[in-house]
Each structure stands twice: as structure tokens, then as C-alpha cells.
Design an enzyme around this catalytic site. Structure first.
Site, short mmCIF file in Angstrom:
data_model
loop_
_atom_site.label_atom_id
_atom_site.label_comp_id
_atom_site.label_asym_id
_atom_site.label_seq_id
_atom_site.Cartn_x
_atom_site.Cartn_y
_atom_site.Cartn_z
N LYS A 1 5.84 -0.26 7.50
CA LYS A 1 5.39 1.07 7.09
C LYS A 1 6.62 1.96 7.04
O LYS A 1 7.25 2.23 8.06
CB LYS A 1 4.36 1.62 8.07
CG LYS A 1 3.81 2.99 7.68
CD LYS A 1 2.74 3.44 8.68
CE LYS A 1 2.17 4.80 8.32
NZ LYS A 1 1.13 5.23 9.31
N ASP B 1 -10.51 7.26 14.73
CA ASP B 1 -10.79 7.02 13.30
C ASP B 1 -11.28 5.60 13.06
O ASP B 1 -10.86 4.93 12.12
CB ASP B 1 -9.55 7.30 12.47
CG ASP B 1 -9.89 7.54 10.99
OD1 ASP B 1 -11.04 7.95 10.71
OD2 ASP B 1 -9.02 7.33 10.13
N GLY C 1 0.84 -1.19 0.00
CA GLY C 1 0.00 0.00 0.00
C GLY C 1 0.87 1.24 0.00
O GLY C 1 2.09 1.17 0.18
N LYS C 2 0.22 2.39 -0.20
CA LYS C 2 0.98 3.63 -0.31
C LYS C 2 0.16 4.80 0.20
O LYS C 2 -1.04 4.86 0.01
CB LYS C 2 1.38 3.87 -1.77
CG LYS C 2 2.26 5.10 -1.98
CD LYS C 2 2.64 5.24 -3.45
CE LYS C 2 3.61 4.17 -3.88
NZ LYS C 2 4.09 4.39 -5.28
N GLY C 3 0.84 5.74 0.87
CA GLY C 3 0.21 6.97 1.33
C GLY C 3 0.97 8.16 0.78
O GLY C 3 1.86 8.01 -0.07
N ALA C 4 0.63 9.36 1.26
CA ALA C 4 1.26 10.57 0.75
C ALA C 4 2.75 10.60 1.07
O ALA C 4 3.57 11.01 0.24
CB ALA C 4 0.56 11.80 1.33
N PHE C 5 3.13 10.18 2.29
CA PHE C 5 4.53 10.24 2.71
C PHE C 5 5.06 8.88 3.14
O PHE C 5 6.13 8.79 3.74
CB PHE C 5 4.70 11.23 3.87
CG PHE C 5 4.22 12.61 3.55
CD1 PHE C 5 4.87 13.38 2.59
CD2 PHE C 5 3.12 13.14 4.19
CE1 PHE C 5 4.42 14.66 2.29
CE2 PHE C 5 2.67 14.41 3.90
CZ PHE C 5 3.32 15.17 2.93
N VAL D 1 5.01 4.29 2.48
CA VAL D 1 4.69 3.11 1.68
C VAL D 1 4.74 1.91 2.62
O VAL D 1 5.54 1.88 3.57
CB VAL D 1 5.68 2.94 0.51
CG1 VAL D 1 7.10 2.74 1.02
CG2 VAL D 1 5.29 1.78 -0.39
N VAL D 2 3.86 0.94 2.40
CA VAL D 2 3.85 -0.28 3.21
C VAL D 2 4.32 -1.43 2.34
O VAL D 2 3.79 -1.65 1.25
CB VAL D 2 2.44 -0.57 3.77
CG1 VAL D 2 2.45 -1.86 4.59
CG2 VAL D 2 1.95 0.59 4.63
#
EC number: 2.7.11.17
Length: 558
Positions: free
Chosen positions: A43, A136, A21-25, A27-28
Site C-alpha cells: 500500500k 469498519d 487497487g487504488k484510493g484517493a491518496f 495505490v496498492v
């Protein structure tokens, strides 16, 4: 035990593998500890891109995760700082999202929902005992440990979690996901552990009927509903839910946080702790079908947000998500027949569950029909249902009378929103190119297909069995061995095409695809799939860069 090390390089202890997976800052990626061959999920945060405040949040997340050790929580095993990067090593959970697993089950009952919320409450009770508030709780953060039947539900993502002082209430900032926010957060009142119980109430409501208790396209109206506690148990779907289940929801969705049930009390509720005798065992097929549509809508919103990040990489000054309505797109001239149905007032006529496998036949003279805004009849969730917000500077609310659709994603330099006229033209353009791509598939024309697709096209589709496919070779096999060799008639209908314009050079389209074909016995059949395509324009030419399709494995209907 989770430890923090600043002198040991991550690569000394772990070997990295594929991206998960990937986020803004961040990556997993899957990783393996060299000394034990145990698999984990790493992460990897690029700390060079983080602000001082982001650094504090990262330290807070690691500190909180180190405290939590529970079978229903994704556990942190290691926290390693290096120059420019920070590594958080978690349990590798392979079962996917709980909500996605439910819709794949042959049997699902109220008792199953009770078992699910029981595990969620166990995790919430554990974090509350450690004076942690998650903030959340939502379906995206409820995962399964494995794909085995009966796998444990695990609570994930403590990026917004905070440390509190016992039962003390305070203002910790506007944070969470719109459909799951509590009244006290929306009122900007002091809050604490009860906000997690409110979110559990929303989740339980969805687990029982497949749609949320609070929903509206307009975020301001959604927030008004939540603050008023304006939900109900409409017929006929709630008629078959036991009174005990409704009672627990009512205690969770109590407006006054001081009177709201606690996690410990909820675990002792008869519907939870005595489910074998209290909860109904009746199969809830309607719930499964509604939940499938709810999941598809969540995935669409996630795909749009991901595409916005990709678009910003292409052109940082052009990242603007246009969420205007698609109703009113006029009939176009094209090689395919286009029929428009009257616009409905339904707010969620977007996706529908697949009923049959994709057909194996294609046609010599395929036809494609585009139908806008067909009535779906399913209760919907807000447009912002899966977008997490955190604003500790008290700027989280939408101004009075302003829709969430008027808000834009944060960007370094955003341009004014395109005019309504140009936006409508762009949407027609995207629908037309999507139509042409489907015709190329129906014709078995791989050459035409490759001209419309990016060479690095990525896709999630049933034929790939849940794997991410990159490139054209996977699709070429079907063109050469199936699509080009069939001559039976086929007709494709594109229902409810929803186009989201993303700046000048990117767009996302979601639609339901109905395919009429002749089976091996010469009988007419219809299959259905829900599809999302991401388009990017290079040198004035639109190319399909990502594709997502639901359904059972059969022949691809890219």
C-alpha cells in the site's frame, strides 16, 4: 516482524509489479521481496497530499497493524517511510471477497455461514484482546487468503481502527459504514468494542439470507431503524434457519452495548462451536441468489464513488453525484424500440443474477428495448451501504429529515446541482448512447463501436476471466471472428437503467441486459447479464471509459 524504517528505500528491498487497487491518496501494488522472492501487497501512500490529521491516521494504522498477528487477519510485514511516500507491506491475499466466493459455490448452507462467522469472530476476538476496535467491519473488508477451497477468511483494512483502554467506553468520533453502524455510534454515545459485534450481527444476518437487517433508501430512516433495533426474521426465508442462529443474531444486535454478547462469548455459542450438530446443512439457494444481487448493488455503489474521483481529476469543480430517482424517464425517439413498464415501488429493482452464458449469436437487424423499474422483488440495502464515513469532528450525521441522497462527496470546489430538467435530459442521453453502443455490438460494427468507446477503455468481463482489460484489441478479436459473421436474429432488452449523473461531463449507468437469440439448434433462448458503464464527455462527445459485466465466460456482450 513488522519494522519501521526511514533510512532504507523501499525499492532497495522490494520490486514492484502490477496495480491491485487504488484510493484517493494511495495505490496498492503487488511486490516481491528481493531476498526471498516472497510476494506481498504494498500500500503506497502519497504523503505529500496528506494533512496533519491524515498523517496521524497513517501512523495509527501502521501502529495497530504491527500489533496484530493472526491467521484470520491480513498481516503487516513492513512499514517504510520515504520522502513523499509511505509503504505498508501486507500479506498478498488472492482469493477476493468472501461474499463473492459464496455466490460462486455450488453448495452453501447454514453450517457454511457458521464457519464464516467463526473465522470473523476469531479475528475480532484477537483485535479486542489487543484493545483494538476495527470500526469498519463489512463485506468489502472480509477477504479470502487464496482461491483454494477452504481458504481462510482474513479481516482487512484497519484505516478506521482505534486503540481503546480495555472495556472503557469513550467518544471516538462518527466513523464506519451506514448499514453497519451501531445504535450507540448513531446516538453519539461513548462506545468501544461492542460496535464490532453489532457489525458482526449485521454480517451474519446477510450470510444467512442474502440481504441486510436494516435498509432504506433514506439514510435518516435507516439510522432510525438501527437505533430502534427494528429488524425481524420474515417468512419464508427465515423459516428454514435454526433457532440457535437467530438467537446468536439477537445477542449480537442487542441495542444496549453493555448487554451485547462479546466476541469471546460468541465463539462459545453452540451454533458456532458445535455447528456440525447444531447448524443446518440444507443448501440455501435463495440466499445465494439474494446475495448475488446484494453484491452487485455494492459493486455499483463502489463504481460510482470511484468514478467521482476520476471525474474530479477531469474537472475538480464539477464533482457532484446526482442520486435523484430515474423513474419517469419518458419515451424517446431513437432507432430502437423503447417500451416503458409502470414504475414499481420496489427500492432495489436494480440488478439480477445471470442465469445463462451470453449468447454467441448476433443479428442483421437487432432491436433494443429499454424497460424502466421492472419489479425485482428482492429486499434491498441503503443507497449508502458501502460508503465508509469518518468524522471525528462530530459532523457525521445527516440533519433531520434530510436524505443521504442530498449529500455530496467532498470536493475542493463544487458547483450547484444541475436542475431536475437538465438532469433528466442527461439521463436520457446516457441511456440512448448506451443503446447505440449495444446495437453496434449486435451489428458486429467495430468501427461504430470504436467511435463510442475511449481507446483506453477498461473492462471487467467474464471473457477476461477476472482480469482487467485495457484497450480495444481484446474486443476486436470477437468482432472480427464472431460478431460480424453471424446473421441470426437477436433482440436486446435493457431493464431498469439507473443513471447517476456525475458533474457536467461524466455519468454512470447500471442496468440488466436480457438478450433473446437463436441457438445452434434453432431454438429461441434468453440470457441475462448485469452491466455497469462509465461515460465521460470529451469535446461534446460521450465516450465509454469503463465497463463491468457479470456472467459466465462466453461471447462478449460489451
Amino acid at each position: 516482524m513488522a519494522t519501521t524504517a526511514t533510512c532504507t528505500r523501499f525499492t532497495d528491498d522490494y520490486q514492484l509489479f502490477e496495480e491491485l487497487g487504488k484510493g484517493a491518496f494511495s495505490v496498492v501494488r503487488r511486490c516481491v521481496k528481493k531476498t526471498s522472492t516472497q510476494e506481498y501487497a504494498a500500500k503506497i501512500i502519497n504523503t505529500k497530499k496528506l494533512s496533519a490529521r491524515d498523517h496521524q491516521k497513517l501512523e495509527r494504522e501502521a501502529r495497530i497493524c504491527r500489533l496484530l498477528k493472526h491467521p484470520n487477519i491480513v498481516r503487516l510485514h513492513d512499514s517504510i517511510s520515504e520522502e513523499g511516500f509511505h509503504y505498508l507491506v501486507f500479506d498478498l491475499v488472492t482469493g477476493g471477497e468472501l461474499f463473492e466466493d459464496i455466490v460462486a459455490r455450488e453448495y452453501y448452507s447454514e453450517a457454511d455461514a457458521s464457519h464464516c462467522i467463526h473465522q470473523i469472530l476469531e479475528s475480532v476476538n484477537h483485535i479486542h484482546q489487543h484493545d483494538i476496535v476495527h470500526r469498519d467491519l463489512k463485506p468489502e473488508n472480509l477477504l479470502l487468503a487464496s482461491k483454494c477451497k477452504g481458504a481462510a477468511v482474513k479481516l482487512a483494512d484497519f484505516g478506521l481502527a482505534i486503540e481503546v483502554q480495555g472495556e472503557q467506553q469513550a467518544w471516538f468520533g462518527f466513523a464506519g459504514t451506514p448499514g453497519y453502524l451501531s445504535p450507540e455510534v448513531l446516538r453519539k454515545d461513548p462506545y468501544g468494542k461492542p460496535v464490532d459485534i453489532w457489525a458482526c450481527g449485521v454480517i451474519l444476518y446477510i450470510l444467512l439470507v442474502g440481504y441486510p437487517p436494516f435498509w432504506d433508501e433514506d439514510q435518516h430512516k435507516l439510522y432510525q431503524q438501527i437505533k430502534a433495533g427494528a429488524y425481524d426474521f420474515p417468512s419464508p426465508e427465515w423459516d428454514t434457519v435454526t433457532p440457535e442462529a437467530k438467537n446468536l443474531i439477537n445477542q449480537m444486535l442487542t441495542i444496549n452495548p453493555a448487554k451485547r454478547i462479546t466476541a469471546d462469548q460468541a465463539l462459545k455459542h453452540p451454533w458456532v462451536c458445535q455447528r456440525s450438530t447444531v447448524a443446518s446443512m440444507m443448501h440455501r439457494q435463495e440466499t445465494v441468489e439474494c446475495l448475488r444481487k446484494f453484491n452487485a448493488r455494492r459493486k455499483l455503489k463502489g463504481a460510482i464513488l470511484t468514478t467521482m474521483l476520476v471525474s474530479r481529476n477531469f474537472s475538480a469543480a464539477k464533482s457532484l453525484l446526482n442520486k435523484k430517482s430515474d423513474g419517469g424517464v419518458k419515451k424517446r425517439k431513437s432507432s430502437s424500440s423503447v417500451h416503458l413498464m409502470p414504475q414499481s415501488n420496489n427500492k432495489n429493482s436494480l440488478v439480477s443474477p445471470a442465469q445463462e452464458p451470453a449468447p454467441l449469436q448476433t443479428a442483421m437487424e437487432p432491436q433494443t428495448t429499454v424497460v424502466h423499474n421492472a419489479t425485482d422483488g428482492i429486499k434491498g440495502s441503503t443507497e449508502s451501504c458501502n460508503t465508509t464515513t469518518e468524522d471525528e469532528d462530530l459532523k457525521g450525521r445527516v440533519p433531520e429529515g434530510r436524505s443521504s441522497r442530498d449529500r455530496t462527496a467532498p470536493s475542493a470546489g463544487m458547483q450547484p446541482q444541475p436542475s431536475l430538467c437538465s438532469s433528466a435530459m442527461r439521463k436520457q442521453e446516457i441511456i440512448k448512447i448506451t443503446e447505440q453502443l449495444i446495437e453496434a455490438i449486435n451489428n458486429g460494427d467495430f468501427e461504430a463501436y470504436t467511435k463510442i468507446c475511449d481507446p483506453g477503455l477498461t473492462s471487467f468481463e467474464p471473457e477476461a476471466l477476472g482480469n482487467l482489460v485495457e484497450g480495444m484489441d481484446f474486443h476486436k478479436f470477437y468482432f472480427e471472428n464472431l460478431l460480424s459473421k453471424n446473421s441470426k436474429p437477436i433482440h436486446t432488452t435493457i431493464l431498469n437503467p439507473h443513471v447517476h449523473v456525475i458533474g457536467e461531463d461524466a455519468a454512470c449507468i447500471a442496468y440488466i441486459r436480457l438478450t433473446q437469440y437463436i441457438d445452434g439448434q434453432g431454438r429461441p433462448r434468453t440470457s441475462q447479464s448485469e452491466e455497469t458503464r462509465v461515460w465521460h464527455r470529451r469535446d461534446g462527445k460521450w465516450l465509454n471509459v469503463h465497463y463491468h459485466c457479470s456472467g459466465a465466460p462466453a461471447a462478449p456482450l460489451q
